[in-house]
Design a protein around this motif. Sequence first.
Motif, short mmCIF file in Angstrom:
data_model
loop_
_atom_site.label_atom_id
_atom_site.label_comp_id
_atom_site.label_asym_id
_atom_site.label_seq_id
_atom_site.Cartn_x
_atom_site.Cartn_y
_atom_site.Cartn_z
N GLU A 1 3.77 -0.30 5.63
CA GLU A 1 2.31 -0.25 5.68
C GLU A 1 1.83 0.59 6.87
N THR A 2 0.56 1.00 6.80
CA THR A 2 -0.02 1.84 7.85
C THR A 2 0.03 1.15 9.21
N THR B 1 7.49 8.41 15.36
CA THR B 1 6.37 7.59 15.79
C THR B 1 6.67 6.92 17.12
N LEU C 1 0.23 8.25 12.34
CA LEU C 1 0.19 8.63 10.92
C LEU C 1 0.71 10.07 10.79
N SER D 1 -3.12 -4.19 1.52
CA SER D 1 -1.89 -4.80 2.03
C SER D 1 -1.97 -6.33 1.96
N TYR E 1 0.84 -1.19 0.00
CA TYR E 1 0.00 0.00 0.00
C TYR E 1 0.87 1.24 0.00
N GLN E 2 1.98 1.17 0.73
CA GLN E 2 2.95 2.28 0.76
C GLN E 2 4.33 1.68 0.60
#
Lengths: 185, 207
Positions: A114-115, B29, B171, A163, A87-88
Amino acid sequence: MFKNTAVRMIAALVAVGVFSGITLVFVYNYAMPKIQTNVKAETDRAIRNIFPGASRIESTREEDVSRVMDARGGLLGYAFTAEGNGYQGCIKLIAGVDAGLSGMKGMEVIESQETPGLGAEIAGGTFKEQFKGLSIVHPIEYVKNRKPQKPYQIEALTGATISSRAVVNILNRRIREIRGLLKGK
Amino acid sequence: MKDFIKGLWRQNPVFVQVLGMCPTLAVTTKALFGFSMGMATTFVVVSSGVMISAIRRFVPEQVRIPMFTVIIATFVTAADYFLKANFFQISKALGPYIPLIVVNCLILGRAEAFASKHGVLRSFLDALGMGLGFTCALIVLGAVRELLGAGTVFGCRVMWKGFTNWIVMLLPAGAFMTLGFLVGIFNIVDKRVKKGKKQGTAAADRR
């Protein structure tokens, strides 16, 4: 006068370049062996996770494919790296299949962007477990929001279908390649 | 000494100068990642600052920027290899952001604005202050995001058991929100401190 400045400029830039080059040679010589050990250790750990009984890991003539043996020298299966788009960015996996190329032994996520909390769960236990013993006689498929019916199906992660699909596609493509490579011998 | 202190507070690279936003937002993060990124940046800013200050008399003005950049890039590459060799997992998590320290404007900014004009000792203190100020800011940012996004700080569980992780904090949006709040808090505190100082001097005048 101009010529003089030009010479000075060139001399200064060359000096900096030489200094930088020499420094980096030393740093490289110091770090490279360690980096290679790290990469190898990580791969080995992943392979041993996939094949709990592994005692010897031999590289084959194909790059990124290794033969995994148990303590008595019996072939447990093949381990290989596989990568593709998620996805990323890139997802990099290490996966294992049994000796007859009929089922998967498991897979480990080596690298992914990925997220967090959604797609990154492809590296999590529940998703990963599904690949243990998954049939690969048929290309792997994913189903959404229900239990898989067929032996070659996995359940996609809720909220991270892209994903999940990426992992399935990466594995299918690579397994097809591996099949071709091993048959060729 | 003043050179050292100013990077920590009055000229803090993140909260006041708002320099080097790319790593600030991207890697924080987790508090640990903020710390590692900050240390790597500190190493680069200090060593390139000292080096540039030492050779500043031999640098022709026309080519100073490429020279600084090459020096900075050398130290960044060294830092990158060092992390890869000794802290493999951290290096993997930080990914391309370590090599990207090259383009962190904090570093070239300090080289251009300070190290190329001052002596080695003062440049060293200035760079150290800036680097540590940057590191502190990144740790705070990372800690807040890790706390709300994963319920941990430096990997230790802090939040209670039923706490729902605010994934948004991990995010990019969470990075901007946290930074905004932190800059706001920083300014409030800074104003209070300044006001307090003024009142203090005023009171002393009256006496």
